[in-house]
Scaffold this motif. Structure first.
Motif, short mmCIF file in Angstrom:
data_model
loop_
_atom_site.label_atom_id
_atom_site.label_comp_id
_atom_site.label_asym_id
_atom_site.label_seq_id
_atom_site.Cartn_x
_atom_site.Cartn_y
_atom_site.Cartn_z
N HIS B 330 -33.30 -61.07 6.30
CA HIS B 330 -34.64 -60.49 6.17
C HIS B 330 -34.81 -59.89 4.77
CE1 HIS B 330 -38.33 -58.55 7.36
NE2 HIS B 330 -37.86 -57.40 6.92
N ARG B 331 -33.80 -59.13 4.32
CA ARG B 331 -33.84 -58.55 2.97
C ARG B 331 -33.81 -59.63 1.90
NH1 ARG B 331 -31.75 -52.91 2.55
NH2 ARG B 331 -31.91 -52.08 4.67
N PHE B 332 -32.95 -60.60 2.13
CA PHE B 332 -32.86 -61.70 1.16
C PHE B 332 -34.23 -62.37 0.99
CE2 PHE B 332 -32.52 -66.23 0.26
CZ PHE B 332 -31.76 -66.24 -0.89
N HIS B 333 -34.89 -62.59 2.14
CA HIS B 333 -36.19 -63.26 2.08
C HIS B 333 -37.20 -62.42 1.28
CE1 HIS B 333 -39.16 -66.18 3.04
NE2 HIS B 333 -39.95 -65.28 3.61
N LYS B 334 -37.16 -61.09 1.48
CA LYS B 334 -38.06 -60.23 0.69
C LYS B 334 -37.73 -60.31 -0.80
CE LYS B 334 -40.12 -56.76 2.36
NZ LYS B 334 -40.78 -55.68 3.12
N LYS B 335 -36.45 -60.43 -1.12
CA LYS B 335 -36.04 -60.57 -2.53
C LYS B 335 -36.63 -61.85 -3.14
CE LYS B 335 -32.94 -57.15 -3.06
NZ LYS B 335 -33.40 -55.95 -3.77
N THR B 336 -36.66 -62.93 -2.33
CA THR B 336 -37.20 -64.18 -2.90
C THR B 336 -38.68 -64.01 -3.24
OG1 THR B 336 -37.78 -65.17 -0.76
CG2 THR B 336 -35.57 -65.65 -1.61
N GLU B 337 -39.38 -63.14 -2.47
CA GLU B 337 -40.78 -62.84 -2.83
C GLU B 337 -40.84 -62.03 -4.12
OE1 GLU B 337 -41.99 -62.16 1.72
OE2 GLU B 337 -43.24 -61.01 0.31
N GLU B 338 -40.03 -60.98 -4.14
CA GLU B 338 -39.99 -60.05 -5.28
C GLU B 338 -39.66 -60.79 -6.58
OE1 GLU B 338 -37.10 -56.25 -6.18
OE2 GLU B 338 -37.41 -56.80 -4.07
N PHE B 339 -38.73 -61.75 -6.47
CA PHE B 339 -38.28 -62.47 -7.67
C PHE B 339 -38.92 -63.86 -7.76
CE2 PHE B 339 -35.17 -59.19 -7.23
CZ PHE B 339 -34.67 -58.94 -8.50
N SER B 340 -40.10 -64.02 -7.11
CA SER B 340 -40.65 -65.38 -7.03
C SER B 340 -40.98 -65.95 -8.41
CB SER B 340 -41.87 -65.41 -6.11
OG SER B 340 -42.89 -64.61 -6.65
N ASP B 341 -41.42 -65.09 -9.34
CA ASP B 341 -41.71 -65.61 -10.69
C ASP B 341 -40.46 -66.20 -11.32
OD1 ASP B 341 -44.25 -64.77 -10.39
OD2 ASP B 341 -44.14 -63.09 -11.82
N MET B 342 -39.38 -65.45 -11.18
CA MET B 342 -38.11 -65.88 -11.76
C MET B 342 -37.62 -67.18 -11.08
SD MET B 342 -35.42 -62.95 -12.54
CE MET B 342 -33.78 -63.31 -13.09
N MET B 343 -37.81 -67.21 -9.76
CA MET B 343 -37.38 -68.41 -9.03
C MET B 343 -38.19 -69.62 -9.48
SD MET B 343 -36.53 -67.09 -5.20
CE MET B 343 -35.53 -68.49 -4.77
N GLU B 344 -39.51 -69.40 -9.61
CA GLU B 344 -40.34 -70.55 -9.97
C GLU B 344 -40.11 -71.02 -11.40
OE1 GLU B 344 -44.37 -70.21 -8.48
OE2 GLU B 344 -43.58 -69.53 -6.54
N SER B 345 -39.68 -70.09 -12.25
CA SER B 345 -39.42 -70.50 -13.63
C SER B 345 -37.97 -70.93 -13.84
CB SER B 345 -39.76 -69.35 -14.59
OG SER B 345 -38.79 -68.33 -14.44
N SER B 346 -37.18 -70.87 -12.77
CA SER B 346 -35.77 -71.22 -12.95
C SER B 346 -35.64 -72.73 -13.19
CB SER B 346 -34.94 -70.81 -11.74
OG SER B 346 -35.28 -71.59 -10.63
N SER B 347 -34.54 -73.09 -13.80
CA SER B 347 -34.35 -74.48 -14.21
C SER B 347 -33.98 -75.33 -13.01
CB SER B 347 -33.25 -74.54 -15.26
OG SER B 347 -32.88 -75.88 -15.45
N LYS B 348 -34.92 -76.15 -12.58
CA LYS B 348 -34.63 -76.99 -11.42
C LYS B 348 -34.17 -78.39 -11.84
CE LYS B 348 -38.33 -74.59 -9.18
NZ LYS B 348 -38.67 -74.08 -10.52
N GLU B 349 -34.20 -78.64 -13.10
CA GLU B 349 -33.79 -79.95 -13.59
C GLU B 349 -32.27 -80.02 -13.69
OE1 GLU B 349 -35.82 -82.53 -14.78
OE2 GLU B 349 -37.59 -81.44 -14.03
#
Lengths: 360, 360
Positions: B330-349
């Motif tokens: 549950h906490r992890f999932h909230k972190k993915t929201e909190e850090f969503s900008d970072m996640m979306e800009s992370s290198s997926k290539e």
């Protein structure tokens, strides 16, 4: 596509895990069979196995179930094969690596089996799920097949037993023991069909010169099934169920439609089936005695009840539901007391058959 | 005795069964990897596989886990091999029978895997329990080895990570992501050791000319781990655990002593390890991208949480106990929201590596 035989084999797993009613804890009768077979198997390997320069020696244990017996049997085979290679003077015959395939139905408790594998073992282990009434292995890929106390399980109950208008309708019984001849014939025909499919599949899977050792319950010549310990056990199980039906705990129709798909063949029947297949030479076929004292005295009657429960609880539960099990085996145990004279006088000699076949 | 390697490999099974948190229901990322690999694998088989007159073609899927991915991968391989045989004009090259070995740790849920096998399938199935950080098969017995998303699992956490006096002590983190170089080096050394053992074992088991396809997470050149989706996930998991430690729900020492034994290697590292082993030619080694949208948007963040839980619940439970799991994710999932900008800009290539090796 890999063709499974036309026969869809029913699955009746032994009790899994290692609890008080588990097959692991209640398979001493089968272990006694394995012990009796050890010397005979050693001899068969020493005398009949062709030592070749194979890089891998592949062994299958068909109907392995869980518990220690399959591991003991496999270790026996490998010891004997290694010994044979060591004695062999042929320069190319260095001892091969061993790969062992443990086979049973998909519903077998393979995780318990895997957990019980010795950490240091002289073989690579694999499990093969599926019915041995059909192909399980690639062509000419096995060097040794072992099957102990598995081939007495039929792939299914003969259909005519469930037809009220048939002379084989098995009213009030759960087996062909003490039944009209038609019932026993229906069972015999199903066994013949199953063995034909089994031998066809193994003939394809074994290399030329490969050995197959089969150990299974047998019916001694001239003794009625009701006078063997196993036959008597099935009668007592039927009596117990009928008592429960009379008290309204289950219905008589449920008992009528329940039949144990197990069969004890004779030497004559098996010989004919092997000859009809034509791919195997019979290197050895003999009636043996698992152990003398199997069902004498109260301790043995208790062991007999536990043994029957470990092996049959699954199939009985599937038909009658789990709630009758404790009471059924309580009643069964009382029957073994009531019929103890008959049990003790039953024919314990020659209730097992030991067979060595060679793929020609 | 079959010698297992010196490394005793720890077992971290994926969630079994087919429930809401099961690996079966939450392995779409791995499936995406399999789909990306299909064309590449088809090409590798068409171009690199030697068609011989083998009677049986043996395939092993190492670290198969449960669920559909292993079955899809195996079917892909067989289709491609059959196609190659059909195209081949050599007279002796009739299509062989296939035997497939599904391998994973003893604690893998093999019964679920067996139950999911297609009833009609063009191969004989077997399961092989045990760690691929050691021998699993007889010498020269395999023709094709496949391993997808398994080799990133180390056989153990590097020991120096748990030593408070070591520069590699991994305080407050659960991975080498965002850790001092010494921690990453300890992980890298363990990976190198594991790969050496793995390649040694496979070199013995594969026939000459046999192919091995490995798909695993990789680190793209010049990108720090903390800027990859997986690295960021491990950071967020560490943050969630540290939050719980600060609230006294678990202890900081528990977090300090917990480290995920997973590693994403680079092309350079893997190339060096294969060359050091010396038994394989590198037929293909390329960085690929599993899928573009893996962690963008709320639905993807939910999938990411479920995916991490299906894969890591077992190992986390073993260390922290089952009672923290729901709250942790549950906490992890909230972190993915909190850090969503970072996640979306992370290198997926380029976060995946596809390797084809040939036994020379």
């Amino acid at each position: 596509m890999i063709k499974n035989s036309g026969t869809v084999s029913e699955s009746h797993p032994m009790n899994g895990g290692d609890g008080v009613y588990s097959y692991t804890k209640n398979s001493s009768l089968q272990r006694a069979a394995t012990n009796v077979a050890k010397t005979k198997m050693d001899d068969a390997i020493a005398e009949k196995l062709d030592v070749s320069s194979e890089c891998t020696f592949r062994i299958a244990d068909l109907g392995c179930s869980v518990g220690p017996n399959t591991l003991i049997a496999v270790q026996n085979i490998i010891d004997a094969v290694q010994h044979k290679y060591q004695l062999s003077q042929a320069p190319a015959s260095h001892t091969p690596e061993f790969q062992v395939f443990f086979n049973d139905h998909v519903s077998d408790d393979f995780n318990t089996l895997f957990a019980s594998l010795p950490p240091k073992r002289p073989y690579f282990a694999a499990a093969v799920p599926g019915s041995f009434h059909g192909r399980l292995f690639p062509e000419s890929s096995l060097h040794f097949v072992h099957s102990s106390y598995a081939l007495q399980w039929l792939s299914k109950v003969p259909e005519e037993l469930l037809n009220k208008n048939s002379a084989s309708w098995n009213k009030g019984r759960v087996h062909y023991t003490s039944a009209p001849d038609e019932v026993a014939h229906a069972y015999g025909a199903q066994f013949a069909e199953d063995m034909a499919v089994f031998l066809d599949a193994r003939a394809k899977e074994l290399v030329t010169g490969g050995l197959m050792v089969i150990i299974m319950p047998a019916i001694p010549n001239g003794i009625p099934h009701s006078r063997t310990p196993a036959g008597l056990m099935f009668d007592l199980l039927g009596f117990s169920l009928m008592d429960m039906a009379k008290e309204g705990l289950i219905s008589e129709a449920q008992v009528d439609s329940f039949n144990l798909p197990v069969y004890a063949a004779s030497v004559k029947e098996i010989t004919e089936l092997v000859e009809r297949n034509g791919c195997f030479s019979i290197e050895r076929m003999e009636i043996t005695t698992p152990r003398q004292s199997s069902i004498d005295g109260p301790a043995s009657r208790q062991a007999c009840t536990m043994h029957l429960r470990a092996g049959m609880e699954g199939i009985i539960t599937k038909h009658f539901g789990a709630e009758i099990i404790d009471q059924l085996f309580h009643r069964f145990h009382k029957k073994t007391e009531e019929f103890s004279d008959m049990m003790e006088s039953s024919s314990k000699e020659g209730t097992q058959i030991f067979i060595v076949l060679k793929r020609v």
